[in-house]
Design a protein around this motif. Structure first.
Motif, PDB file in Angstrom:
ATOM      1  N   ASN A 185     -12.757   1.289   1.176  1.00 29.62           N
ATOM      2  CA  ASN A 185     -12.953  -0.150   0.949  1.00 29.62           C
ATOM      3  C   ASN A 185     -11.727  -0.806   0.327  1.00 29.62           C
ATOM      4  OD1 ASN A 185     -13.035   0.967  -1.564  1.00 29.62           O
ATOM      5  ND2 ASN A 185     -15.190   0.459  -1.979  1.00 29.62           N
ATOM      6  N   ASP A 186     -10.548  -0.158   0.503  1.00 29.00           N
ATOM      7  CA  ASP A 186      -9.278  -0.698   0.005  1.00 29.00           C
ATOM      8  C   ASP A 186      -9.375  -1.071  -1.479  1.00 29.00           C
ATOM      9  OD1 ASP A 186      -8.175  -0.387   2.488  1.00 29.00           O
ATOM     10  OD2 ASP A 186      -8.559  -2.448   3.125  1.00 29.00           O
ATOM     11  N   ASN A 187      -9.927  -0.155  -2.255  1.00 32.35           N
ATOM     12  CA  ASN A 187     -10.113  -0.399  -3.680  1.00 32.35           C
ATOM     13  C   ASN A 187      -9.106   0.421  -4.482  1.00 32.35           C
ATOM     14  OD1 ASN A 187     -11.163  -1.238  -6.116  1.00 32.35           O
ATOM     15  ND2 ASN A 187     -12.750   0.339  -6.147  1.00 32.35           N
ATOM     16  N   ILE A 217      -7.392   5.583  -5.675  1.00 30.26           N
ATOM     17  CA  ILE A 217      -7.348   4.739  -4.470  1.00 30.26           C
ATOM     18  C   ILE A 217      -8.529   5.119  -3.592  1.00 30.26           C
ATOM     19  CG2 ILE A 217      -6.082   4.084  -2.404  1.00 30.26           C
ATOM     20  CD1 ILE A 217      -3.499   4.748  -3.837  1.00 30.26           C
ATOM     21  N   VAL A 238      -1.624  -6.832  -3.902  1.00 28.93           N
ATOM     22  CA  VAL A 238      -2.946  -6.214  -3.745  1.00 28.93           C
ATOM     23  C   VAL A 238      -3.712  -6.349  -5.068  1.00 28.93           C
ATOM     24  CG1 VAL A 238      -4.199  -4.085  -3.289  1.00 28.93           C
ATOM     25  CG2 VAL A 238      -2.121  -4.601  -2.001  1.00 28.93           C
ATOM     26  N   HIS A 248      -9.638   4.410  -0.011  1.00 28.23           N
ATOM     27  CA  HIS A 248      -9.198   3.819   1.254  1.00 28.23           C
ATOM     28  C   HIS A 248     -10.356   3.261   2.063  1.00 28.23           C
ATOM     29  CE1 HIS A 248      -5.016   5.164   0.857  1.00 28.23           C
ATOM     30  NE2 HIS A 248      -5.510   6.301   0.355  1.00 28.23           N
ATOM     31  N   TRP A 251       0.830  -1.211   0.000  1.00 30.28           N
ATOM     32  CA  TRP A 251       0.000   0.000   0.000  1.00 30.28           C
ATOM     33  C   TRP A 251       0.864   1.261   0.000  1.00 30.28           C
ATOM     34  CZ3 TRP A 251      -4.867   0.726  -1.163  1.00 30.28           C
ATOM     35  CH2 TRP A 251      -5.734  -0.361  -1.130  1.00 30.28           C
TER      36      TRP A 251
END
Length: 591
Positions: free
Chosen positions: A182-184, A178, A146, A180, A114
């Motif tokens: 939903n970590d998409n 990005i 990722v 953050h 990340w």
């Protein structure tokens, strides 16, 4: 024994760890030990050195007071791991309940990934990823462990129809977004291609000229044309510029991803719209027409379009002629061109006009047959008094047009439909499409005129009525309608008569009303005008008797004058009765 007594055991043995040192020595040694240990913080990534490997764990020294254990399964991505290797680990806990240092290489990889992704977004770095699988709307790409989403529209500058060809392959991408929450992560490969194409695009646009022939690849198709990739620049090839012939959709002659040769027709000042042509690379078909083609020539072709006003016949791709609906039949009643031809029909036609400079021609198909008005037997076939049957094609206020055969029409005047009925409009007698028997009244071949009559098929009953309804004769009549001028009367044998208001007065002074049936005396009879005027008042008043001029007219016609103008006329001879009986039977038979 003396030697044993002299040995001091206290100076040799110790009772515990560090008891052999003084307080100052112990503090000095502790300080030296603390200096060998590093300061670590939980939840951060740190580098460590592999100091041992067994069947289950990898022992890693991070410079802390104790070593940490990491499961060997977290190093499966490395071909081998051995003492002395340097690896990054994530510090989960400095010391758990058992006093152990808890490390994780898996979490270290995620944190580091990340960090690298965010750094790539910030600095616009190019990342190499592995396409893992296809998903709805795009691809899933593994970057630093990722999973990132690569939309289908961001794979290439041209539309991609088969995403599966990229699965399992490495691909360079750029991070474009990005999320953050939903970590998409969203990446793009298209931006790399666009950057590479910028130089090519600039070079193409700078060197673009009208008439320039280029090679391109069809990237998209629509019903109005195709978009062609010229190497980073798109141009539109309109459907009308694909072929000299008529096509309904580009897919009839072209296909996606096909390489084609095209010519630049035009482009705007901003060089954002480029018009391309394909048919312009070949000679126009009109230029290769046979020199023998001229007005009157017979040609063959295929119907490519049918409109309300006519049809287009394609003689060769790009060479068409219009067949106007008026040139499809000798009939003067225009119909829908679809009644004669349909698309794809292969027919023959005659050239009526030809203009090679403007590339236009008009054609006709009725010219393939003889004009019926010019036939030799026209004069005898439609001679005056000859009888025919035709189809009613059109109604007007003054009459109707009857088609006796294709191209031969005649006019039946409204006054020539019936001897006895007063017809105001032909729709009261017939309707379009009905068949009607007629007799020819007049023929003018030069001016293509034909006068017809329907009532002329029978003898004129008014010749008989003249003896049945003489002036002064009395008849039972029924009032069928009435207005301020007079009343319409129904006479025997379906005839109508008329009585003025003053002649509707009864003997007691009242007026005859609609529906009443009374005796009326004929005061006027006109065979030519088909008019009968009657009077009820004349039945009891002398001043309402028929005018002398009517009596004189009757006398001049051949009747014997008498002192009482009405008495002789009221009597009917046997001949009159026989003629009337025959007329009645004839009229009833017509009904």
């Amino acid at each position: 024994m003396s030697n044993k007594e002299e040995f001091n055991w206290d100076n040799f043995a110790t009772k515990g760890f560090g008891e052999g040192y003084s307080k100052e020595q112990r503090e000095q040694m502790a300080a030296m030990y603390e200096d060998t240990l590093g300061t670590i913080t939980e939840k951060e990534v740190i580098k460590g050195t592999v100091v041992g490997v067994n069947d289950k764990d990898v022992i890693i020294n991070i410079g802390f007071k104790s070593d940490g254990l990491v499961p060997l399964s977290e190093f499966r991505d490395l071909e081998s791991i051995k003492p002395g290797d340097t690896v990054e680990v994530f510090i989960e806990e400095q010391e758990n309940a058992l006093g152990q240092l808890i490390l994780s290489r898996k979490k270290a990889k995620i944190v580091r990934a990340w960090q690298d992704i965010e750094d790539a977004l910030e600095h616009d770095n190019v990342i190499e990823g592995l396409v893992k699988r296809r998903t709805k709307g795009g691809l899933i790409v593994d970057i630093y462990g990722v999973e990132a989403f690569l939309p289908g529209s961001q794979i290439d500058v041209k539309p991609i129809r088969d995403f599966d060809i990229y699965v399992g392959k490495k691909m360079e991408v750029k991070v474009v977004k990005i999320n953050h929450a939903n970590d998409n992560v969203v990446v793009s490969h298209k931006v790399l291609i666009e950057k590479d194409l910028e130089k090519q695009k600039a070079e193409i646009l700078n060197n673009l000229e009208k008439g320039q022939v280029l090679e391109g690849v069809i990237k998209n198709m629509t019903n109005f044309g195709v978009f062609i990739d010229l190497g980073g620049v798109d141009g539109l090839l309109h459907i009308t510029d694909i072929s000299w012939g008529r096509i309904n959709h580009p897919e009839e002659v072209l296909q996606l991803d096909q390489k084609v040769q095209i010519v630049v027709l035009d482009f705007d000042d901003d060089k954002k719209r480029i018009s391309l042509g394909m048919k312009q690379l070949t000679a126009h078909p009109w230029d290769s027409l046979a020199s023998s083609l001229e007005i009157g020539s017979r040609v063959k072709g295929k119907i490519v379009n049918v409109a309300d006003y006519g049809a287009f016949l394609e003689l060769a791709p790009g060479v068409e002629g219009l067949i106007h609906v008026s040139e499809m039949s000798w009939s003067q009643h225009l119909r829908n061109p679809a009644d004669f031809v349909k698309v794809s029909d292969e027919i023959e036609a005659v050239v009526l006009t030809l203009d090679k400079d403007d590339r236009k021609m008009s054609l006709g198909i009725k010219q393939l047959t003889e004009d019926p008005w010019t036939k030799n037997d026209m004069g005898t076939k439609y001679a005056v008094a000859s009888k025919h049957t035709g189809v009613v094609r059109n109604l007007t206020n003054f009459g109707l047009f009857l088609e006796l055969e294709e191209g031969i029409d005649g006019l039946v005047h409204v006054s020539d439909l019936s001897w006895t009925k007063k017809i105001k409009h032909p729709s009261e007698f017939v309707k379009v499409g009905d068949e009607l028997a007629v007799a020819v009244l007049e023929l003018d071949v030069d001016n293509r005129r034909l006068a017809l009559g329907h009532k002329q098929l029978e003898e004129n009953p008014w010749d008989t009525f003249e003896s049945v309804f003489p002036i002064g004769s009395v008849h039972k009549c029924t009032v069928v309608s009435k207005n301020d001028k007079g009343a319409v009367l129904e006479l025997p044998y379906g005839l109508e008569g008329f009585a003025t208001i003053k002649n509707l007065e009864k003997e007691e002074g009242s007026q005859v009303e609609v529906g009443e049936s009374l005796d009326f005396k004929v005061s006027e009879f006109s065979k030519d005008d088909k008019r009968i005027v009657l009077s009820h008042t004349a039945m009891f008043r002398e001043d309402a008797k028929p005018a002398k001029k009517d009596v004189k007219k009757k006398t001049e016609s051949g009747s014997t004058p008498s002192s009482s103008s009405s008495a002789p006329a009221e009597k009917s001879t046997l001949g009159d009765i026989d003629a009337l009986t025959q007329l009645k039977e004839q009229m009833e038979g017509k009904k």
